[in-house]
Design an enzyme around this catalytic site. Structure first.
Site, mmCIF file in Angstrom:
data_model
loop_
_atom_site.group_PDB
_atom_site.id
_atom_site.type_symbol
_atom_site.label_atom_id
_atom_site.label_comp_id
_atom_site.label_asym_id
_atom_site.label_seq_id
_atom_site.Cartn_x
_atom_site.Cartn_y
_atom_site.Cartn_z
ATOM 1 N N GLU A 149 0.802 -1.228 0.000
ATOM 2 C CA GLU A 149 0.000 0.000 0.000
ATOM 3 C C GLU A 149 0.833 1.277 0.000
ATOM 4 O OE1 GLU A 149 -0.668 -2.573 1.862
ATOM 5 O OE2 GLU A 149 -2.825 -2.972 1.843
ATOM 6 N N CYS A 379 -21.630 14.589 23.199
ATOM 7 C CA CYS A 379 -22.293 14.146 21.972
ATOM 8 C C CYS A 379 -23.277 13.002 22.255
ATOM 9 C CB CYS A 379 -21.273 13.798 20.905
ATOM 10 S SG CYS A 379 -21.986 13.917 19.256
ATOM 11 N N GLU A 403 -32.181 7.015 16.659
ATOM 12 C CA GLU A 403 -31.027 6.254 16.163
ATOM 13 C C GLU A 403 -31.072 4.828 16.720
ATOM 14 O OE1 GLU A 403 -27.201 7.860 17.360
ATOM 15 O OE2 GLU A 403 -26.090 6.212 16.421
ATOM 16 N N HIS A 505 -17.952 18.367 20.669
ATOM 17 C CA HIS A 505 -16.824 17.594 21.244
ATOM 18 C C HIS A 505 -15.737 18.552 21.735
ATOM 19 C CE1 HIS A 505 -17.905 13.524 19.672
ATOM 20 N NE2 HIS A 505 -18.562 14.240 18.785
ATOM 21 N N GLU A 507 -13.263 17.932 23.479
ATOM 22 C CA GLU A 507 -11.951 17.270 23.569
ATOM 23 C C GLU A 507 -11.066 17.554 22.349
ATOM 24 O OE1 GLU A 507 -14.816 15.812 23.045
ATOM 25 O OE2 GLU A 507 -14.691 14.029 21.763
HETATM 26 N N1 GLN Z 1 -24.703 8.865 17.228
HETATM 27 C C1 GLN Z 1 -24.994 10.212 17.600
HETATM 28 C C2 GLN Z 1 -25.336 11.085 16.406
HETATM 29 O O1 GLN Z 1 -25.069 10.718 15.296
HETATM 30 C C3 GLN Z 1 -23.840 10.808 18.356
HETATM 31 C C4 GLN Z 1 -22.607 10.980 17.530
HETATM 32 C C5 GLN Z 1 -21.363 11.200 18.358
HETATM 33 O O2 GLN Z 1 -21.344 10.928 19.558
HETATM 34 N N2 GLN Z 1 -20.301 11.648 17.752
HETATM 35 O O3 GLN Z 1 -25.886 12.150 16.559
#
Ligand code: GLN
Length: 532
Positions: A149, A379, A403, A505, A507
């Site tokens: 690769e 999230c 979801e 996020h 982080e």
């Molecule tokens: N699964 C959730 C969404 O799509 C959270 C995504 C995540 O934590 N990055 O909104």
């Protein structure tokens, strides 16, 4: 323009990313403008559709690029924001070349790996170097020398060396120097073989970085120097370090910075390590210690949550507090109950996808809420805390995210409206830096110290606006929203030591000297909780 190309030999997982980041840092402290590129020789267009167990966390950039986690390391070490183009994959290269071929741009020629693929690789590398105005562009080639690769990338690197001149391109090869227990001697043969492999591709390394438990002995360095044809002072040790942030200093002590500057004929300032040293000193001399439980489903591979781990390390230094991370598999909570969370001074639920383990995360959120344990949901963690609240406080027993349960009678977390017609999975989430408006006088306002922030996103689902009023009435307060005011970004719970969630996020933007404000508050509150 100068280029440094970092390759790896013998095995993967040698910490090439940290080596690359550290070299970048060493040059930056000398006043150089440095940028870094990661090459991933896989056919995926980007890292976005990959499971964290493949290559670890999917890192997200300001521009919404879903990239390899090494870019997270580059950003943290360099304290600079990179773009999607800084992650080159085989997928991206081939897509461009094939699209050009379909447009007829190759004028009837046979399109081949050499020169067309290699040209496209070099074009992308040079473009980034020029656009970012860098003095030095560092390119890390993923995988190990000898992989099928990575061949086109190594060939492109060799061509770059010819085209740009040998004073402008430097090759750094990282290898493993194992110790066979019975003999206790550092073995250089694997390094010799891997350099031989590299040479057969026309590349002679300028610097060899040997990963070993301990520093390389004089004898080992001599051997590598002699058999691999590099000067003795260009054989550098990369021993195990307590913290990845020590690595630049370990290299610096061995004169790597001056060596590279000399080789590339660069003139810089005296290196400035004051702040970095203070950061490390605080990290290594904690006055207190707390335990944060991190509840996820990819906990068996620590790199799945690397940005949280690093954010907590940044906080640890800032607060001079050791932060022990207790990794908890959320499915284990489903089996054994939330009691395994006892003893933690704070609970963090990171992002995630899909139903496996999600009930365990909901149990963890409930445990934190009911027992007044400091809590941060990020999230997916934010969304599941909202589900928990709907079930156990609002009384919607069946509440869920669509979801996880599309037929739920209380869809408190639902698909973003603009996601309804999305078909492709790759690159289609709500991604990257987005503005968040924070309510005046809220806890979030106090934490961030401003009313407007930008944080990175990666999601398809959000809090269903139909339920906001009910949440608010019962004390789950949304103190951060997007600019339209309809998209919930932060919640904070009244009458709780610290119960907060963010749709974004935090982080991803945490840096050694500027830790994520939400992680910082989580640990501050964990210290307070511990002393109660
Ligand atoms: N699964 C959730 C969404 O799509 C959270 C995504 C995540 O934590 N990055 O909104």
């Amino acid at each position: 323009m100068k280029y440094i190309i970092v390759t790896g030999g013998v095995i993967s997982g040698l910490g090439k990313g940290i080596t690359t980041s550290s070299i970048a840092k060493i040059l930056k402290t000398r006043g150089m403008k440095v940028t870094a590129i990661k090459i991933d020789p896989y056919l995926n267009y980007d890292a976005g559709t990959m499971n964290p167990y493949q290559h670890g966390e999917v890192f997200v950039l300001d521009d919404g690029g879903e990239v390899d986690l090494d870019l997270g390391n580059y950003e943290r070490f360099l304290d600079e924001n990179l773009t999607f183009d800084h992650n080159i994959t085989t997928g991206k290269i081939y897509k461009t070349v094939i699209e050009r071929e379909r447009k007829g741009e190759y004028l009837g020629k046979t399109v081949q790996i050499i020169p067309h693929i290699t040209e496209e690789i070099k074009r992308r590398i040079k473009k980034i170097g020029i656009e970012s105005g860098a003095d030095v562009t560092i390119i890390e080639i993923g995988g190990t020398v000898g992989d099928i690769e990575s061949m086109p990338f190594l060939e492109a690197a060799r061509q770059l060396w010819i085209e740009e001149g040998f004073r402008n391109v430097l090759f750094v090869h990282t290898t493993l120097v194992p110790i066979i227990d019975v003999v206790g001697e550092q073995k250089t043969k694997p390094t010799q073989h891997s350099v031989k492999e590299l040479r057969s591709l026309g590349i002679q390394p300028d610097i060899i970085i040997g990963r070993a438990k301990e520093k390389l002995t004089t004898e080992t360095r001599r051997k590598i120097s002699l058999f691999c044809n590099v000067p003795y002072e260009a054989v550098i040790s990369a021993p195990d370090a307590k913290s990845i942030y020590e690595v630049p200093l370990i290299f610096e002590e061995q004169g790597l910075g001056e060596y590279i500057m000399g080789k590339l004929q660069l003139w810089g300032e005296n290196p400035e390590w004051k702040e970095w040293n203070r950061f490390l000193k605080n990290l290594k001399n904690p006055k207190d210690e707390v335990t944060i439980a991190i509840v996820g489903k990819y906990v068996h591979l620590k790199d799945s949550y690397i940005s949280h781990r690093e954010a907590l390390a940044h906080v640890a230094s800032k607060l001079k507090t050791k932060v022990n991370m207790k990794w908890i598999d959320s499915e284990k909570i489903e089996e054994d109950g939330p009691e395994i969370l006892k003893g933690a001074h704070g609970i963090l639920i990171p992002g995630g996808f899909g139903s496996r383990g999600s009930e365990g995360k909901i149990m963890a959120a409930k445990f934190a809420r009911e027992n007044n344990v400091p809590f941060l949901g990020v999230c997916f963690g934010f969304q599941l805390a909202v589900v928990e609240f709907a079930r156990n406080v609002l009384g919607y027993e069946d509440a869920n995210s669509t979801e996880l349960q599309p037929s739920t009678s209380a869809p408190v977390i639902d698909l973003l409206p603009e996601q309804r017609d999305v078909e492709n999975l790759g690159g289609t989430m709500r991604l990257g830096a987005q503005k968040i408006i924070i309510e005046k006088g809220s806890l979030a306002h106090k934490i961030y110290g401003k009313r407007e922030i930008e944080e990175r996103h990666r999601h398809r689902y959000e809090v269903n606006p139909d339920y906001i009023e009910e949440f608010e009435k019962k004390g789950l307060h949304f103190s951060g929203k997007d600019e339209s005011g309809t998209r919930m970004e932060i919640f904070e719970l009244k009458d709780h030591i610290f119960y907060m969630g963010s749709q974004f996020h935090p982080e991803f933007k945490s840096r050694p000297l500027r830790p994520s404000p939400l992680h910082l508050m989580l640990v501050k509150k964990a210290i307070e909780y511990k002393s109660q």
